[in-house]
Design a protein around this motif. Structure first.
Motif, PDB file in Angstrom:
ATOM      1  N   TYR A   1     -42.489  28.921 -17.707  1.00 35.42           N
ATOM      2  CA  TYR A   1     -42.047  28.650 -16.338  1.00 35.42           C
ATOM      3  C   TYR A   1     -42.443  29.799 -15.402  1.00 35.42           C
ATOM      4  O   TYR A   1     -42.205  30.962 -15.702  1.00 35.42           O
ATOM      5  CB  TYR A   1     -40.536  28.462 -16.300  1.00 35.42           C
ATOM      6  CG  TYR A   1     -40.050  27.894 -14.997  1.00 35.42           C
ATOM      7  CD1 TYR A   1     -39.964  26.529 -14.806  1.00 35.42           C
ATOM      8  CD2 TYR A   1     -39.686  28.732 -13.952  1.00 35.42           C
ATOM      9  CE1 TYR A   1     -39.541  26.004 -13.610  1.00 35.42           C
ATOM     10  CE2 TYR A   1     -39.269  28.218 -12.743  1.00 35.42           C
ATOM     11  CZ  TYR A   1     -39.190  26.852 -12.584  1.00 35.42           C
ATOM     12  OH  TYR A   1     -38.777  26.334 -11.387  1.00 35.42           O
ATOM     13  N   ARG A   2     -43.083  29.443 -14.291  1.00 32.24           N
ATOM     14  CA  ARG A   2     -43.482  30.481 -13.347  1.00 32.24           C
ATOM     15  C   ARG A   2     -42.920  30.166 -11.975  1.00 32.24           C
ATOM     16  O   ARG A   2     -42.876  29.030 -11.545  1.00 32.24           O
ATOM     17  CB  ARG A   2     -45.010  30.581 -13.262  1.00 32.24           C
ATOM     18  CG  ARG A   2     -45.628  30.994 -14.558  1.00 32.24           C
ATOM     19  CD  ARG A   2     -46.971  31.612 -14.344  1.00 32.24           C
ATOM     20  NE  ARG A   2     -46.847  32.933 -13.741  1.00 32.24           N
ATOM     21  CZ  ARG A   2     -47.868  33.765 -13.632  1.00 32.24           C
ATOM     22  NH1 ARG A   2     -49.047  33.406 -14.037  1.00 32.24           N
ATOM     23  NH2 ARG A   2     -47.699  34.959 -13.096  1.00 32.24           N
TER      24      ARG A   2
ATOM     25  N   ARG B   1     -43.520  34.247  -6.039  1.00 32.17           N
ATOM     26  CA  ARG B   1     -42.762  35.396  -5.562  1.00 32.17           C
ATOM     27  C   ARG B   1     -42.019  35.101  -4.253  1.00 32.17           C
ATOM     28  O   ARG B   1     -40.889  35.514  -4.052  1.00 32.17           O
ATOM     29  CB  ARG B   1     -43.733  36.567  -5.350  1.00 32.17           C
ATOM     30  CG  ARG B   1     -43.074  37.907  -5.242  1.00 32.17           C
ATOM     31  CD  ARG B   1     -44.125  38.961  -5.127  1.00 32.17           C
ATOM     32  NE  ARG B   1     -44.877  39.077  -6.383  1.00 32.17           N
ATOM     33  CZ  ARG B   1     -44.984  40.203  -7.061  1.00 32.17           C
ATOM     34  NH1 ARG B   1     -44.422  41.289  -6.608  1.00 32.17           N
ATOM     35  NH2 ARG B   1     -45.678  40.253  -8.171  1.00 32.17           N
TER      36      ARG B   1
ATOM     37  N   GLU C   1     -36.845  33.795 -13.277  1.00 31.32           N
ATOM     38  CA  GLU C   1     -37.612  35.032 -13.093  1.00 31.32           C
ATOM     39  C   GLU C   1     -37.913  35.755 -14.398  1.00 31.32           C
ATOM     40  O   GLU C   1     -38.732  36.668 -14.420  1.00 31.32           O
ATOM     41  CB  GLU C   1     -36.835  35.987 -12.171  1.00 31.32           C
ATOM     42  CG  GLU C   1     -37.173  35.820 -10.715  1.00 31.32           C
ATOM     43  CD  GLU C   1     -36.785  37.060  -9.916  1.00 31.32           C
ATOM     44  OE1 GLU C   1     -37.603  37.502  -9.116  1.00 31.32           O
ATOM     45  OE2 GLU C   1     -35.668  37.573 -10.108  1.00 31.32           O
TER      46      GLU C   1
ATOM     47  N   ARG D   1     -39.532  36.796 -17.709  1.00 33.78           N
ATOM     48  CA  ARG D   1     -40.864  36.587 -18.272  1.00 33.78           C
ATOM     49  C   ARG D   1     -40.877  37.076 -19.710  1.00 33.78           C
ATOM     50  O   ARG D   1     -40.803  38.275 -19.982  1.00 33.78           O
ATOM     51  CB  ARG D   1     -41.913  37.342 -17.452  1.00 33.78           C
ATOM     52  CG  ARG D   1     -42.053  36.807 -16.052  1.00 33.78           C
ATOM     53  CD  ARG D   1     -42.904  35.569 -15.983  1.00 33.78           C
ATOM     54  NE  ARG D   1     -44.323  35.867 -16.103  1.00 33.78           N
ATOM     55  CZ  ARG D   1     -45.210  35.000 -16.591  1.00 33.78           C
ATOM     56  NH1 ARG D   1     -44.828  33.837 -17.016  1.00 33.78           N
ATOM     57  NH2 ARG D   1     -46.479  35.327 -16.646  1.00 33.78           N
TER      58      ARG D   1
ATOM     59  N   ASN E   1     -45.805  35.307 -23.233  1.00 32.80           N
ATOM     60  CA  ASN E   1     -46.779  34.945 -22.197  1.00 32.80           C
ATOM     61  C   ASN E   1     -48.032  35.809 -22.254  1.00 32.80           C
ATOM     62  O   ASN E   1     -49.066  35.438 -21.700  1.00 32.80           O
ATOM     63  CB  ASN E   1     -46.136  35.057 -20.809  1.00 32.80           C
ATOM     64  CG  ASN E   1     -45.183  33.907 -20.546  1.00 32.80           C
ATOM     65  OD1 ASN E   1     -45.575  32.764 -20.565  1.00 32.80           O
ATOM     66  ND2 ASN E   1     -43.917  34.226 -20.337  1.00 32.80           N
TER      67      ASN E   1
ATOM     68  N   ALA F   1     -50.974  36.235 -19.563  1.00 35.67           N
ATOM     69  CA  ALA F   1     -50.392  37.281 -18.720  1.00 35.67           C
ATOM     70  C   ALA F   1     -50.968  38.635 -19.127  1.00 35.67           C
ATOM     71  O   ALA F   1     -51.233  38.876 -20.306  1.00 35.67           O
ATOM     72  CB  ALA F   1     -48.879  37.281 -18.865  1.00 35.67           C
TER      73      ALA F   1
ATOM     74  N   CYS G   1     -45.909  41.979 -19.017  1.00 39.52           N
ATOM     75  CA  CYS G   1     -44.681  41.209 -18.806  1.00 39.52           C
ATOM     76  C   CYS G   1     -43.578  42.084 -18.237  1.00 39.52           C
ATOM     77  O   CYS G   1     -43.568  43.258 -18.400  1.00 39.52           O
ATOM     78  CB  CYS G   1     -44.201  40.575 -20.097  1.00 39.52           C
ATOM     79  SG  CYS G   1     -44.930  38.960 -20.300  1.00 39.52           S
TER      80      CYS G   1
END
Lengths: 231, 312
Positions: free
Chosen positions: B238-239, B242, B298, B300, B304, B309, B312
């Motif tokens: 899930y992202r 910002r 939020e 992370r 990931n 990514a 993290c």
């Protein structure tokens, strides 16, 4: 005993044969089945114990593709076991294999949150957490010939990039190769003490590339044309 | 992390319930604002317990195999999730003893001791809820002592606002309840602000280099090796943009802390006190729910790093 795998990143060709062999063996193993969702549909997905990622290190012209198989690391300090509220996740004292008791798991996903390596996957049809068993139903099987008492992924690897053995024995093949090739565990800063070790890619001799262009009329026309063409 | 609605509802409702119950004990012991009547105390206690029970029930909805949920009490010695369940289960009979001793005019020592133990267990249970998340080394945004502090502060803030609503409805002197709410909501706001400030900086966190062990050069992901999503991408992928996170943070502070603060002033001035107290309590709960959603969205997870990514 501390059983685990050594994975040679220098040799792995990224063919995914280990993942297929793993799925084939474990789908009918002690922890099976490994459910697939929409295997022939638009969004195929499913449970796998072994996944191969592909990375590129450094940049052109020094770049190199590194194929990266990952399964459970059977960590010495396995947080997935300590966080489990039901006692379904456990680490065997005799050989260090981390297993999930399918009869006790309540499918809360908490152990998968605690695992930094993504080794645990929820089977949505049984509602339980599943993970690499290090082929525990194979490596002790007295009915198999001795040389076949190894995890499926190790037996099948066509490049011999995977080795299986006891890391507590300093003279075992896995301990020796880790010593000689500088093997390492992943994400050491999290202090999980993973048992599986990875052997880094070897340094290759640099292949000389042709430096300056040859010169001559043909070459200068080519360069002139290259400057004219707008790309 | 994928924000699961059942877990958000569970943590917000049970936090408010535990907060309300322990503050009810304080209000009863010190007879704040004249003190609640016997029936009002029992009703308040039952509402708090209902919040806890519905929260706990809702938490079982995110289990994939709920028939084994009873086993979750067995690993009390190592697992914070197990501890939370065990403490919540010890809380229940103690809370009933406390309410019964109010109801049937039991001797004061029994009422005070059972009430005190209930309040302590409520505190420990909310702390355990926070520690479920704070003990995970895999999620930098969670692995901080600010997490249990936030869980406690927000649970007690929403509990104090519910208690204020009760005091207004019961016609007590609201002054001590306003003071208590103002203090706890202010502490919760400050702790949350520190948390949001703290998680902005990645600090010493794993990178794609330590995740692969290829530490001598830049590393980038070429291929994840799967055709479509996996359990890992669904659970951890899930992202949140910002900008959107910033907007929700603002809303948390405006609705969750600002609105109750303003409403406290309205209650203090005696302008339509019941409506203001209700708005304060609802604002506190909605703010806490948004905060909890963001807490998950939020986060992370380090896995990931194997899905593209860089850190993290």
């Amino acid at each position: 005993m501390r059983l685990g795998l050594v994975i040679d990143l220098d040799v792995c060709v990224g063919c995914h044969a280990c993942a297929i062999a793993c799925k084939e063996w474990n789908a009918s193993g002690t922890i099976g089945p490994l459910s697939d969702y929409q295997p022939y549909g638009a969004e195929p997905s499913g449970v796998w114990f072994n996944r191969i990622r592909h990375f590129e290190m450094d940049e052109y012209p020094n770049n190199k593709t590194v194929n990266f198989p990952m399964s459970c690391n059977h960590c010495e300090d396995a947080d997935c076991v300590t966080v489990c509220p039901t006692g379904a996740s456990y680490k065997r004292a005799e050989d260090g294999i981390v297993l999930v008791d399918q009869d006790k798991c309540m499918g809360c996903n908490y152990c998968s949150w605690a695992c930094p390596y993504g080794a645990r996957e929820l089977d949505r049809s049984s509602g339980t957490m599943k993970k690499c068993t290090l082929c525990v139903d194979r490596i002790y099987d007295q009915n198999l010939p001795v040389e076949e008492r190894q995890p499926s992924c190790v037996l099948t690897c066509p490049a011999h990039a995977r080795m299986f053995g006891d890391f507590d024995d300093p003279d075992s093949a896995v301990s020796r190769v880790v010593r000689e090739r500088g093997g390492y565990g992943l994400m050491p800063e999290l202090n999980y003490n993973p048992t599986n070790q990875y052997l880094p890619p070897r340094r290759k001799p640099v292949i000389e590339m042709s430096g300056a262009p040859k010169g001559g009329l043909k070459e200068s026309i080519k360069q002139f044309a290259n400057r004219l063409v707008r790309r | 992390m994928h924000p699961a609605f059942s877990v958000i509802f569970f943590t917000v409702a049970s936090g408010a319930g535990f907060g309300l119950f322990s503050l009810l004990f304080i209000a009863d012991t010190f007879k704040l604002g004249g003190g609640f009547e016997r029936d009002q105390l029992v009703a308040g206690g039952l509402i708090a317990m209902a919040l806890v029970v519905f929260g706990l029930l809702s938490s079982t909805f995110h289990l994939a195999n709920p028939k084994n949920a009873w086993r979750a009490f067995s690993r009390f010695r190592t697992s914070w999730l197990s501890r939370e369940g065990v403490f919540a289960m010890i809380f229940m009979p103690l809370a009933l003893i406390y309410l019964a001793s109010i109801m049937f005019d039991a001797p004061l020592w029994l009422r005070e001791i059972s009430g005190f133990l209930t309040a302590v267990l409520a505190w420990i249970t909310v702390f355990s809820t926070g520690m479920i998340y704070a003990c995970l080394k895999t999620i930098r945004q969670w692995n901080t002592p600010l997490v249990p502090a936030n869980y406690l502060a927000l649970g007690y803030a929403s509990g104090s606002l519910l208690l204020l609503l009760g005091a207004v409805i019961s016609g007590l002197d609201t002054m001590p309840y306003i003071a208590m709410s103002a203090l706890i909501v202010a502490i919760a706001a400050v702790l949350k602000a520190i948390y949001y400030f703290w998680i902005r900086d990645p600090g010493l966190s794993p990178t794609i280099n330590t995740a692969t062990g290829l530490t001598r050069a830049k590393v980038k992901l070429l291929d994840t090796g799967h055709t479509h999503g996996t359990f890992l991408t669904q659970e951890f992928g899930y992202r949140l943009a910002r900008k959107k996170a910033g907007l929700i943070k603002t809303l948390v502070f405006v609705i969750g802390f600002g609105l109750p603060g303003l409403m406290l002033i309205a209650v203090f001035n005696g302008e339509s006190g019941q409506f203001a107290a209700l708005a304060a309590a609802l604002g506190g709960l909605i703010g806490a729910a948004m905060e909890r959603w963001l807490f998950f969205a939020e986060a992370r997870h380090v896995v990931n790093l194997y899905h593209g990514a860089q850190r993290c």
